[in-house]
Scaffold this active site. Structure first.
Site, mmCIF file in Angstrom:
data_model
loop_
_atom_site.group_PDB
_atom_site.id
_atom_site.type_symbol
_atom_site.label_atom_id
_atom_site.label_comp_id
_atom_site.label_asym_id
_atom_site.label_seq_id
_atom_site.Cartn_x
_atom_site.Cartn_y
_atom_site.Cartn_z
ATOM 1 N N MET A 152 0.843 -1.204 0.000
ATOM 2 C CA MET A 152 0.000 0.000 0.000
ATOM 3 C C MET A 152 0.877 1.252 0.000
ATOM 4 O O MET A 152 1.900 1.296 0.645
ATOM 5 C CB MET A 152 -0.886 -0.009 1.248
ATOM 6 C CG MET A 152 -1.930 1.069 1.247
ATOM 7 S SD MET A 152 -3.253 0.758 2.410
ATOM 8 C CE MET A 152 -2.437 0.966 3.969
ATOM 9 N N CYS A 153 0.459 2.233 -0.759
ATOM 10 C CA CYS A 153 1.113 3.535 -0.767
ATOM 11 C C CYS A 153 0.015 4.578 -0.954
ATOM 12 O O CYS A 153 -1.117 4.246 -1.277
ATOM 13 C CB CYS A 153 2.105 3.669 -1.914
ATOM 14 S SG CYS A 153 3.531 2.569 -1.789
#
Lengths: 302, 239
Positions: free
Chosen positions: A1-2
């Site tokens: 996730m970013c």
């Protein structure tokens, strides 16, 4: 996730407060990417024949004035270093390729974050909310800006591995996802003369876009090429000197939201990062469709 | 007006700009099991927050004024949750009963794994709408994205617009109704005749969703060819 954020100004008011708005957006994405944070901002373009370099030094005692003097000796003029935390921006009387090559050769301990006429890149490991404070983003004026908060999966948590990545002059890219064919593609692009500084997958995507545009592709064509040549998961946000573009892979499991008002175009991983902008409540909001490039260019907006 | 009637019509307003999300959700959870408290709620300034009105288990009505982020109204039981805006990924994930209505559009995997109740999206729903649905009914006024109703086991998905690629891939016994174009059908998903009983259930679902301007006869029905999973006719009643 970013986490990804981006803001493209369509009014003078938004240009004047671009940094403050981007900082607010980035802070909202802190928990999507607590490892590192970075931004690219397009501002104060220098004339043809000059280059704006953004350099990073891991040495807290870095003597930027001495470096500016060395650049003046090498290329003429009297460059001044504008320092922001571990980064300095210097305007040099040289073409981007020459200025970039000189720093890499003469000062391998420094890292060239970006080279171009308008781009500036600031990025570092650490929490995004601390990054926003340390880099004092609120006073940055500019035409468009991109930001990223990183939760690393493909390579180490380092300043070099943080986003945005720039492997071409005035071109940069931020990414949420992971690429699976970056090793082979990196070799192919190296043969085309694109230089890479890390083993990071995203840097290859940035290099690919820069290569396609160097070969004459428009921003939209370069993104359409990504759909053919990149394998993996991605939501990309790409900046050029006058453009701002979004692309999601055909599976589109990485989130993205777009919104637009008369004053701005904004992109983010989640709505909460856009909700902080003026007029957000009445903005037109939509989810970018899979495998469709969305491109805004200043010439066409103005 | 009696005191009881006043309580029934009063609306409890919660401003998420000043009230922590956990406090809102805890107050809503405290109404489970028929506990006393407000039955009508209005939530303002959601600003894309995650898990708004998640895990409700009471016959309450919650109106949310604005856009919400991930997992709004997840695991809903008995409650009616209406979003006056757009919803992020995972709307009404694993809904058990009750209703979740979105005025705008919903992001990926709306109604995923839902076991009962009704989800209505008045705009579009994006990819993976109704993935692995297990009994929920979903009515989408607009279109749905790719891989919708992937491995859907039970319940009905009604799409008034178009469906993206690979509709109903690896489908079990959910019934799919699409009014517009289907980009492509997934593995083991086939078109089936729309018989009177299907038109009747479609009419009922459209009425429940408040969709008045389209007719059941305008839809096509899709279902499982039952070649990919071990279907035994003796077990048909289980669906």
């Amino acid at each position: 996730m970013c986490g990804i954020v981006g803001l493209f100004a369509k009014s003078a008011e938004i240009e004047d407060s671009l940094g403050a708005h981007l900082a607010a957006m980035l802070a909202q994405m802190c928990d999507r990417g607590p490892d590192s944070a970075g931004i690219a901002v397009y501002r104060d373009p220098v004339p043809d024949g000059q280059t704006k370099l953004t350099l990073f030094s891991a040495d807290a005692l870095q003597d930027w004035d001495a470096l500016a003097a060395e650049l003046g000796m090498a290329f003429g003029g009297a460059p001044e270093a504008s320092v922001r935390a571990g980064h300095a921006v210097l305007v040099v009387d040289a073409e981007p390729a020459d200025a970039d090559a000189w720093v890499r050769k003469a000062h391998p301990e420094l890292r060239v974050m970006s080279a171009g006429q308008a781009i500036e890149i600031y990025k570092e490991t650490g929490r995004p909310d601390e990054f926003v404070r340390r880099y004092d983003l609120a006073d940055l004026r500019g035409t468009h800006a991109l930001g990223h908060t990183r939760m690393a999966t493909e390579s180490r948590v380092t300043t070099e591995g943080s986003h945005p990545f720039s492997t071409g002059h005035d071109v940069c890219l931020v990414h949420n996802g992971s690429l699976s064919n970056h090793n082979r593609l990196r070799e192919r692009l190296r043969r085309e003369g694109i230089e890479f500084q890390t083993e990071n997958d995203t840097e290859v995507a940035a290099g690919y876009v820069a290569w396609r545009m160097r070969e004459g592709a428009s921003l939209e064509e370069a993104l359409a090429g990504c759909l053919e040549d990149l394998d993996g998961f991605y939501t990309f946000l790409v900046g050029t000197i006058d453009g701002f573009a979004v692309l999601r892979d055909p599976i589109a499991c990485k989130p993205a939201v777009l919104a637009e008002t008369d004053g701005w175009v904004a992109m983010a991983s989640e709505w909460r990062a856009i909700a902080v902008l003026p007029g957000a409540a009445t903005a037109r909001m939509w989810e970018p469709a899979p495998a469709v490039p969305y491109v805004w260019e200043r010439a066409k907006v103005a | 007006m009696t005191a009881g009637a006043a309580e029934a019509t009063a609306v409890e307003v919660v401003d998420l700009a000043t009230t922590p999300l956990r406090e809102l959700n805890q107050r809503l959870h405290d109404l489970a099991g028929g506990a006393e408290g407000p039955r009508r709620w209005r939530v303002v300034n959601p600003n894309g927050a995650h898990a708004v009105a998640c895990g409700l288990d009471a016959e309450v009505e919650v109106e949310i004024e604005g856009h919400v982020g991930y997992y709004c109204a997840g695991m809903n039981q008995h409650a009616t949750v209406r979003v006056h805006g757009n919803a992020g990924p995972g709307l009404a994930e694993n809904i058990m009963s009750g209703r979740v209505i979105v005025d705008g559009s919903a992001s990926q995997y709306a109604g995923a794994t839902g076991r009962g109740g009704l989800v209505v999206v008045n705009g579009d729903a994006s990819s993976r709408c109704g993935i692995s649905m297990k009994g929920v009914d979903i009515v989408v006024r607009g279109s749905v994205g790719h891989m919708s109703a992937f491995m859907a086991q039970r319940g009905r998905l009604v799409v008034c617009g178009d469906a993206g690629d690979a509709l109903g891939d690896s489908l079990y016994e959910a019934r799919l109704y699409v009014r517009g174009a289907v980009a492509s059908l997934g593995a083991d998903c086939v078109e089936k005749p729309l018989r009177d009983e299907h038109a009747a259930e479609l009419a009922d679902l459209l009425a429940q969703a408040g969709v008045e301007d389209v007719r059941p006869g305008e839809f096509r029905r899709y279902g499982s060819a039952r070649r990919l999973y071990t279907f035994k006719v003796d077990n048909a009643a289980a669906y």
